[in-house]
Design an enzyme around this catalytic site. Structure first.
Site, mmCIF file in Angstrom:
data_model
loop_
_atom_site.group_PDB
_atom_site.id
_atom_site.type_symbol
_atom_site.label_atom_id
_atom_site.label_comp_id
_atom_site.label_asym_id
_atom_site.label_seq_id
_atom_site.Cartn_x
_atom_site.Cartn_y
_atom_site.Cartn_z
ATOM 1 N N ASN A 9 52.491 72.039 14.288
ATOM 2 C CA ASN A 9 52.248 71.460 15.600
ATOM 3 C C ASN A 9 53.019 70.450 15.970
ATOM 4 O O ASN A 9 53.046 69.320 15.193
ATOM 5 C CB ASN A 9 50.625 70.913 15.539
ATOM 6 C CG ASN A 9 50.133 70.294 16.740
ATOM 7 O OD1 ASN A 9 51.004 70.210 17.834
ATOM 8 N ND2 ASN A 9 49.009 69.602 16.733
ATOM 9 N N TRP A 10 54.004 70.680 16.862
ATOM 10 C CA TRP A 10 55.121 69.514 17.161
ATOM 11 C C TRP A 10 54.655 68.645 18.024
ATOM 12 O O TRP A 10 55.331 67.693 18.300
ATOM 13 C CB TRP A 10 56.200 70.455 17.622
ATOM 14 C CG TRP A 10 57.006 71.336 16.736
ATOM 15 C CD1 TRP A 10 56.737 71.725 15.364
ATOM 16 C CD2 TRP A 10 58.345 72.026 17.038
ATOM 17 N NE1 TRP A 10 57.623 72.414 14.982
ATOM 18 C CE2 TRP A 10 58.502 72.735 16.002
ATOM 19 C CE3 TRP A 10 59.157 72.153 18.066
ATOM 20 C CZ2 TRP A 10 59.635 73.629 15.853
ATOM 21 C CZ3 TRP A 10 60.005 73.178 18.264
ATOM 22 C CH2 TRP A 10 60.355 73.662 17.010
ATOM 23 N N GLU A 182 40.637 69.556 10.353
ATOM 24 C CA GLU A 182 41.578 68.341 10.332
ATOM 25 C C GLU A 182 40.803 67.248 10.435
ATOM 26 O O GLU A 182 40.338 66.501 11.544
ATOM 27 C CB GLU A 182 42.297 68.490 11.632
ATOM 28 C CG GLU A 182 43.348 69.538 11.371
ATOM 29 C CD GLU A 182 44.644 69.400 12.591
ATOM 30 O OE1 GLU A 182 45.622 69.790 12.046
ATOM 31 O OE2 GLU A 182 44.494 68.850 13.470
ATOM 32 N N GLY A 188 48.272 61.891 10.723
ATOM 33 C CA GLY A 188 49.518 60.920 10.933
ATOM 34 C C GLY A 188 49.255 59.675 10.273
ATOM 35 O O GLY A 188 49.949 58.806 10.480
ATOM 36 N N SER A 227 48.064 64.948 7.435
ATOM 37 C CA SER A 227 49.169 64.724 6.510
ATOM 38 C C SER A 227 49.438 65.564 5.388
ATOM 39 O O SER A 227 49.841 65.129 4.085
ATOM 40 C CB SER A 227 48.551 63.207 5.838
ATOM 41 O OG SER A 227 48.355 62.142 6.735
ATOM 42 N N GLY A 248 51.517 68.386 11.410
ATOM 43 C CA GLY A 248 52.191 67.640 12.364
ATOM 44 C C GLY A 248 53.610 67.085 11.918
ATOM 45 O O GLY A 248 54.542 67.824 12.014
ATOM 46 N N GLY A 249 53.389 66.014 11.383
ATOM 47 C CA GLY A 249 54.916 65.099 11.136
ATOM 48 C C GLY A 249 55.955 65.867 10.367
ATOM 49 O O GLY A 249 57.243 65.924 10.574
HETATM 50 P P1 13P Z 1 50.127 65.278 10.465
HETATM 51 O O1 13P Z 1 50.694 66.335 9.751
HETATM 52 O O2 13P Z 1 51.214 64.320 11.072
HETATM 53 O O3 13P Z 1 49.119 64.329 9.968
HETATM 54 O O4 13P Z 1 49.365 65.775 11.731
HETATM 55 C C1 13P Z 1 48.341 66.938 11.471
HETATM 56 C C2 13P Z 1 47.814 67.389 12.972
HETATM 57 O O5 13P Z 1 47.299 67.037 13.716
HETATM 58 C C3 13P Z 1 48.181 68.854 13.109
HETATM 59 O O6 13P Z 1 47.628 69.471 14.091
#
Ligand code: 13P
Length: 270
Positions: A9-10, A182, A188, A227, A248-249
């Site tokens: 998920n960018w 999630e 994040g 994370s 995400g990250g």
């Molecule tokens: P992170 O991997 O940056 O914690 O984000 C997770 C997320 O919200 C994916 O949809």
């Protein structure tokens, strides 16, 4: 046996040129991998650039949101049909950021902006159903805030979000949904959910699915997000209920994302 999935998920990163560059890097590293569902979810404006970059690879395209109508006077919205026309097979629905359930609220934003993206259990249900009707696989996000976890309400929140997301769906439709657990506090923050606890909550989700689709629940992919990094993915993937990650990250760095895909591949057949 469920195929593992790794979905990036960018979020609101990567304009079309940057997206093309990152997608090509990901293709270079894992574009030939089979046995893992690899999905990239760039911003709307970068979908076409990524679609071109991943063409001919084993990587699939997803969007980060969708509106439920096919077309009409809905300024600023994007329909399921438009997403499939751009090459999407997946769409993330009900991400906590779109539900306005941020882990931390940016200090200089007035509270009146809370809920600016407007998703709730009803819109999530409508979006998921319209995605299915257009042959898109919805990746429906659920999860509790830190306050809800501390109050012991995790299971109740997840149960309510899952049940509401599936309202009015046939068993055939339910069986096509991918859920992603999630926890808001893990997104994040670098604070990944304990793998056994994530496994427990995914087990609860699978139990709720079984109430709707019976044995078929055992074939449905369920993801963990929050994370996920190369240094914690093996512990997560070792858990029997966790079929992959919504990332995400770490999905914004080709090396990290490739390491996650490889970990998912290693876990297959566990
Ligand atoms: P992170 O991997 O940056 O914690 O984000 C997770 C997320 O919200 C994916 O949809």
């Amino acid at each position: 046996m469920r195929e593992p999935m790794m979905a990036g998920n960018w979020k609101m990163y990567k304009d079309p040129l940057e997206a093309r560059e990152l997608a090509l890097e990901v293709v270079g590293r894992v574009g030939g991998v089979s046995g893992v569902n690899i999905v990239l979810c760039p911003p709307f404006v970068s979908l076409t650039a990524v679609a071109e970059a991943i063409e001919g690879s084993n990587i699939s395209l997803g969007a980060q949101d969708v509106f439920w109508a096919t077309e009409g006077a809905y300024t600023g919205e994007v329909s399921p049909k438009m997403l499939t026309a751009c090459g999407c097979q997946y769409v993330i629905v009900g991400h906590s950021e779109r539900r306005g359930r941020f882990g931390t609220w940016p200090g200089d934003w007035p509270r009146e902006l809370l809920g600016v993206f407007g998703d709730n259990d009803v819109t999530v249900n409508w979006k998921a159903r319209s995605a299915l009707a257009a042959d898109l696989t919805p990746i429906v996000c659920v999860g509790e805030t830190i306050e809800e976890r501390k109050a012991g309400a995790t299971d109740a929140v997840v149960r309510e979000q899952v049940t509401a997301a599936l309202a009015g769906m046939s068993a055939e439709e339910v069986a096509c949904v991918v859920f992603a657990y999630e926890p808001v506090w893990a997104i994040g923050t670098g604070e990944v959910c304990d793998a056994e606890e994530a496994n427990r909550v995914l087990g609860l989700i699978r139990q709720l699915l079984a109430e709707r689709v019976g044995d078929r629940a055992a074939t449905m992919q369920i993801l963990y997000g929050g994370s996920v990094k190369p240094d914690n993915i093996d512990g997560l993937m070792a858990q029997p209920e966790i079929d992959g990650g919504l990332v995400g990250g770490a999905s914004l760095k080709a090396d990290d994302f490739a390491a996650l895909v490889e970990a998912a591949l290693r876990s297959a057949g566990r």
